[in-house]
Design a protein around this motif. Structure first.
Motif, mmCIF file in Angstrom:
data_model
loop_
_atom_site.group_PDB
_atom_site.id
_atom_site.type_symbol
_atom_site.label_atom_id
_atom_site.label_comp_id
_atom_site.label_asym_id
_atom_site.label_seq_id
_atom_site.Cartn_x
_atom_site.Cartn_y
_atom_site.Cartn_z
ATOM 1 N N LEU A 228 0.809 -1.216 0.000
ATOM 2 C CA LEU A 228 0.000 0.000 0.000
ATOM 3 C C LEU A 228 0.848 1.275 0.000
ATOM 4 C CD1 LEU A 228 -2.855 -1.061 2.459
ATOM 5 C CD2 LEU A 228 -2.801 -1.179 -0.045
ATOM 6 N N THR A 229 2.154 1.130 0.052
ATOM 7 C CA THR A 229 3.057 2.273 -0.091
ATOM 8 C C THR A 229 3.609 2.278 -1.510
ATOM 9 O OG1 THR A 229 3.669 2.218 2.248
ATOM 10 C CG2 THR A 229 5.156 3.374 0.756
ATOM 11 N N VAL A 230 3.411 3.374 -2.241
ATOM 12 C CA VAL A 230 3.766 3.433 -3.666
ATOM 13 C C VAL A 230 4.610 4.664 -3.960
ATOM 14 C CG1 VAL A 230 1.671 2.172 -4.292
ATOM 15 C CG2 VAL A 230 1.654 4.672 -4.294
ATOM 16 N N ASN A 231 5.206 4.678 -5.155
ATOM 17 C CA ASN A 231 6.118 5.770 -5.516
ATOM 18 C C ASN A 231 5.565 6.670 -6.610
ATOM 19 O OD1 ASN A 231 6.419 3.933 -7.663
ATOM 20 N ND2 ASN A 231 8.543 4.545 -8.028
ATOM 21 N N GLY A 240 10.871 13.307 -9.756
ATOM 22 C CA GLY A 240 9.591 13.924 -10.088
ATOM 23 C C GLY A 240 9.623 14.780 -11.324
ATOM 24 N N ILE A 241 10.649 14.637 -12.142
ATOM 25 C CA ILE A 241 10.731 15.421 -13.372
ATOM 26 C C ILE A 241 9.515 15.145 -14.252
ATOM 27 C CG2 ILE A 241 12.066 13.665 -14.614
ATOM 28 C CD1 ILE A 241 13.641 15.978 -15.931
ATOM 29 N N CYS A 242 8.990 16.185 -14.879
ATOM 30 C CA CYS A 242 7.811 16.137 -15.764
ATOM 31 C C CYS A 242 6.489 16.048 -14.991
ATOM 32 C CB CYS A 242 7.881 14.992 -16.778
ATOM 33 S SG CYS A 242 9.282 15.116 -17.901
ATOM 34 N N ALA A 243 6.532 16.167 -13.683
ATOM 35 C CA ALA A 243 5.301 16.203 -12.890
ATOM 36 C C ALA A 243 5.244 17.533 -12.143
ATOM 37 C CB ALA A 243 5.258 15.044 -11.900
ATOM 38 N N GLU A 244 4.041 18.062 -11.937
ATOM 39 C CA GLU A 244 3.893 19.316 -11.203
ATOM 40 C C GLU A 244 4.020 19.089 -9.697
ATOM 41 O OE1 GLU A 244 0.581 21.691 -12.339
ATOM 42 O OE2 GLU A 244 1.139 21.703 -14.463
ATOM 43 N N PRO A 245 4.341 20.138 -8.935
ATOM 44 C CA PRO A 245 4.633 19.981 -7.497
ATOM 45 C C PRO A 245 3.550 19.278 -6.692
ATOM 46 C CG PRO A 245 5.304 22.152 -8.243
ATOM 47 C CD PRO A 245 4.589 21.523 -9.404
ATOM 48 N N ASP A 246 2.278 19.509 -6.994
ATOM 49 C CA ASP A 246 1.202 18.912 -6.200
ATOM 50 C C ASP A 246 0.723 17.563 -6.738
ATOM 51 O OD1 ASP A 246 1.161 20.976 -4.383
ATOM 52 O OD2 ASP A 246 -0.337 22.133 -5.516
ATOM 53 N N TYR A 247 1.362 17.086 -7.796
ATOM 54 C CA TYR A 247 0.855 15.881 -8.452
ATOM 55 C C TYR A 247 0.841 14.657 -7.518
ATOM 56 C CZ TYR A 247 0.729 11.695 -11.303
ATOM 57 O OH TYR A 247 0.416 10.446 -11.792
ATOM 58 N N SER A 248 1.964 14.388 -6.846
ATOM 59 C CA SER A 248 2.038 13.196 -5.978
ATOM 60 C C SER A 248 0.927 13.195 -4.942
ATOM 61 C CB SER A 248 3.396 13.118 -5.274
ATOM 62 O OG SER A 248 4.371 12.549 -6.101
ATOM 63 N N LYS A 249 0.758 14.329 -4.284
ATOM 64 C CA LYS A 249 -0.253 14.437 -3.235
ATOM 65 C C LYS A 249 -1.650 14.176 -3.811
ATOM 66 C CE LYS A 249 -2.195 17.916 -0.067
ATOM 67 N NZ LYS A 249 -3.472 18.141 -0.776
ATOM 68 N N LEU A 250 -1.962 14.804 -4.930
ATOM 69 C CA LEU A 250 -3.280 14.638 -5.538
ATOM 70 C C LEU A 250 -3.482 13.210 -6.060
ATOM 71 C CD1 LEU A 250 -3.544 18.018 -7.491
ATOM 72 C CD2 LEU A 250 -4.804 17.362 -5.428
ATOM 73 N N CYS A 251 -2.416 12.613 -6.582
ATOM 74 C CA CYS A 251 -2.522 11.268 -7.123
ATOM 75 C C CYS A 251 -2.776 10.246 -6.008
ATOM 76 C CB CYS A 251 -1.247 10.907 -7.890
ATOM 77 S SG CYS A 251 -1.416 9.408 -8.880
ATOM 78 N N ILE A 252 -2.086 10.404 -4.887
ATOM 79 C CA ILE A 252 -2.291 9.492 -3.756
ATOM 80 C C ILE A 252 -3.713 9.647 -3.206
ATOM 81 C CG2 ILE A 252 -1.573 8.929 -1.412
ATOM 82 C CD1 ILE A 252 0.345 7.966 -3.596
ATOM 83 N N GLU A 253 -4.187 10.875 -3.120
ATOM 84 C CA GLU A 253 -5.567 11.104 -2.664
ATOM 85 C C GLU A 253 -6.557 10.421 -3.604
ATOM 86 O OE1 GLU A 253 -6.047 15.309 -2.472
ATOM 87 O OE2 GLU A 253 -4.884 15.539 -0.616
ATOM 88 N N THR A 259 -9.273 3.030 -4.937
ATOM 89 C CA THR A 259 -9.067 1.671 -4.410
ATOM 90 C C THR A 259 -9.823 1.397 -3.123
ATOM 91 O OG1 THR A 259 -7.138 2.336 -3.102
ATOM 92 C CG2 THR A 259 -6.741 1.649 -5.392
ATOM 93 N N LYS A 260 -10.149 2.443 -2.373
ATOM 94 C CA LYS A 260 -10.724 2.312 -1.026
ATOM 95 C C LYS A 260 -9.717 1.707 -0.055
ATOM 96 C CE LYS A 260 -14.825 3.696 -2.505
ATOM 97 N NZ LYS A 260 -14.562 3.813 -3.949
ATOM 98 N N TRP A 261 -8.429 1.797 -0.377
ATOM 99 C CA TRP A 261 -7.361 1.286 0.479
ATOM 100 C C TRP A 261 -6.546 2.456 1.022
ATOM 101 C CZ3 TRP A 261 -5.575 -2.327 -4.025
ATOM 102 C CH2 TRP A 261 -6.514 -3.374 -4.174
ATOM 103 N N ASP A 262 -5.826 2.227 2.095
ATOM 104 C CA ASP A 262 -5.044 3.270 2.747
ATOM 105 C C ASP A 262 -3.680 3.422 2.065
ATOM 106 O OD1 ASP A 262 -4.199 5.216 4.517
ATOM 107 O OD2 ASP A 262 -3.619 3.777 6.077
ATOM 108 N N ILE A 263 -3.706 3.957 0.860
ATOM 109 C CA ILE A 263 -2.490 4.130 0.072
ATOM 110 C C ILE A 263 -1.635 5.250 0.669
ATOM 111 C CG2 ILE A 263 -1.554 4.561 -2.223
ATOM 112 C CD1 ILE A 263 -3.211 2.039 -2.115
ATOM 113 N N LYS A 264 -0.335 5.016 0.706
ATOM 114 C CA LYS A 264 0.615 6.018 1.212
ATOM 115 C C LYS A 264 1.700 6.252 0.169
ATOM 116 C CE LYS A 264 0.084 4.540 6.065
ATOM 117 N NZ LYS A 264 -0.798 3.377 5.807
ATOM 118 N N LEU A 265 2.294 7.441 0.233
ATOM 119 C CA LEU A 265 3.400 7.783 -0.654
ATOM 120 C C LEU A 265 4.718 7.401 0.006
ATOM 121 C CD1 LEU A 265 4.194 9.214 -3.355
ATOM 122 C CD2 LEU A 265 4.459 11.314 -2.010
#
Length: 476
Positions: A228-231, A240-253, A259-265
């Motif tokens: 459940l921990t992903v990159n 994080g090249i080619c991704a915007e600063p808030d992308y990771s946070k928004l993608c994990i949300e 998934t309805k799972w407790d995914i973490k970065l």
């Protein structure tokens, strides 16, 4: 001729142009992968949970990119709808690539991008291949690299597989517990190093089988939790090249919502992008379980051996004739096949370990074979557990007379007398029993070491299978 009436379309990539059948949602890079990697009989569409993991990953990325203003409403909605169809298994035929492939999973990632893109184009009212409206690279793969999307999809697919896996294991444990309860009064001889030891019950044997498997439930749950921990957001190497600063946070949300799972970065995306230890950990947990299941199968084969010249403490169901030349022979085919499943899982774990050890610099290019081995091991064990439970464990019947005869004739019961009559007397009785063929019970009475009443008390089943304190003294 109108495009929609053509049977083929032309797609191009870095290498050049290729003709693609309009019956296929996959595109040029998938086609090249199919041609380049004719390696195994394991294909992506053999593992629907992996395809589901890819779809959930792409859906979460599309939702995040839409929130960042990188996708229009129409593009996002079409991608999401296509992902739902892919996750539901509606397009499995369009995932023909070999699980074992070069390129660290790029072929698989592009297979997903192309199928989702071309289906989304149809949803938008366009034809597959009209990438001016929606592109597999620029839109479906936006803000991603194979190096974050592919391992994330593996994690999600393996976690979904784990959730399916556990009920099969728990059903096997329950069957062993049930059989133990049925045989809790059947006294038998225990054995160590294939030699007579001390009495126990068949119920204790099968409760022991169940208990060692119960220990693995927690171990597997712990190993699976790491999936459940992903990159996501690491893109190529974790920067994080080619991704915007808030992308990771928004993608994990978005991924939590999808998934309805407790995914973490992952805490460090550079480290996580080259680290495949989560697959190593889960494969190791399956191997540990396989070692225990194989022990159980070996014991079942030994204890049910016979029918006339083996141990024969219990009978297992006769499933098929056992020989093409020996009439009447019936083999323990179900424990045998389960053992072979266990050996395959152990071998897969070695492959996962070696491939995990091949990580270099910022990536492990051997992830494809690691994923294949993990998915295969889980599927083999699930099928094996059900087969072992239904076709063997549930039908086991004890041979009470054989078990009683072993107790009666065993020198091992002298151990139960040792605390009462002492080691010297016990050794004397054991030695004489082996030399003369007489029983321990008979010799103790013959030498007037104990009264018959005291001897029967000591050797009663309830006093031989658990710790007891007896106030009995030898007569001499």
């Amino acid at each position: 001729m109108e495009q929609e009436k053509k049977s083929t379309r032309i797609e191009s990539d870095l290498i050049g142009e290729r003709e693609i059948s309009n019956d296929n949602l996959y595109g040029v890079q998938t086609l090249r992968g199919v041609e380049n990697f004719k390696i195994s009989n394991f294909h992506l569409n053999d593992y629907p949970n992996f395809i589901k993991g890819l779809a959930m990953t792409k859906e979460a990325a599309a939702i995040a990119n839409h929130k960042l203003g990188l996708l229009t409403d129409e593009q996002k909605d079409a991608i999401v709808e296509a992902c739902h169809e892919v996750a539901a298994g509606k397009h499995d035929k369009d995932f023909p690539v070999d699980m074992i492939q070069g390129g660290a999973g790029t072929t698989t990632n592009m297979n997903a991008n192309e199928v989702i893109c071309n289906r989304a184009l149809q949803i938008m009212g366009h034809n597959p291949g009209e990438f001016q409206y929606l592109s597999p690279n620029d839109h479906v793969n936006e803000s991603q690299s194979t190096n974050d999307a592919y391992p994330t999809a593996i994690h999600l697919g393996l976690y979904a597989t784990h959730l399916e896996f556990m009920p099969h294991l728990k059903d096997l444990i329950a069957a062993l517990d049930k059989k133990a309860s049925e045989m809790e009064d059947v006294l038998k001889m225990g054995r160590t190093q294939l030699q007579d030891a001390v009495p126990m019950t068949l119920g204790q044997t099968f409760h022991g089988f169940a208990s060692i498997l119960k220990d693995e439930v927690k171990n597997l749950e712990f190993a699976a939790e790491e999936f459940l921990t992903v990159n996501m957001g690491a893109t190529a190497i974790g920067t994080g090249i080619c991704a915007e600063p808030d992308y990771s946070k928004l993608c994990i949300e978005a991924m939590r919502m999808v998934t309805k799972w407790d995914i973490k970065l992952s805490a460090d995306l550079v480290g996580a992008t080259s680290d495949t230890s989560v697959m190593i950990g889960y494969s190791s947990a399956m191997k540990r379980l396989a070692v225990k299941v194989n022990k159980i199968c070996n014991d079942i084969r030994l204890l049910s051996s016979g029918p006339r010249c083996g141990l024969g403490e219990f009978n297992i169901p006769a499933m098929q004739p056992g020989s093409s030349i020996m009439p009447g022979k019936v083999n323990p085919v179900i424990p045998e096949v389960m053992s072979q499943v266990c050996y395959k899982v152990m071998g897969n774990d070695l492959c996962v370990t070696m491939a995990g050890d091949a990580s270099q610099m910022e990536l492990n290019a051997m992830e494809p074979v690691m994923a294949q081995c993990c998915f295969e091991s889980a599927h083999l064990l699930m099928n094996g557990f059900d087969t072992l439970r239904v076709r063997c464990i549930d039908g086991i019947v004890p041979n009470r007379e054989a078990c009683a005869d072993y107790i009666k004739n065993s020198v091992g019961i002298v151990t139960a007398l040792n605390p009462i009559i002492g080691y010297k007397n016990s050794t004397k009785i054991a030695k004489e029993a082996m030399a003369t063929g007489k029983g321990v019970y008979e010799l103790v009475l013959e030498h007037k070491i104990l009264s018959k009443e005291d001897l029967d008390t000591i050797l009663s089943p309830e006093n031989m299978i658990k710790p007891v304190k007896l106030n009995i003294k030898p007569q001499r």
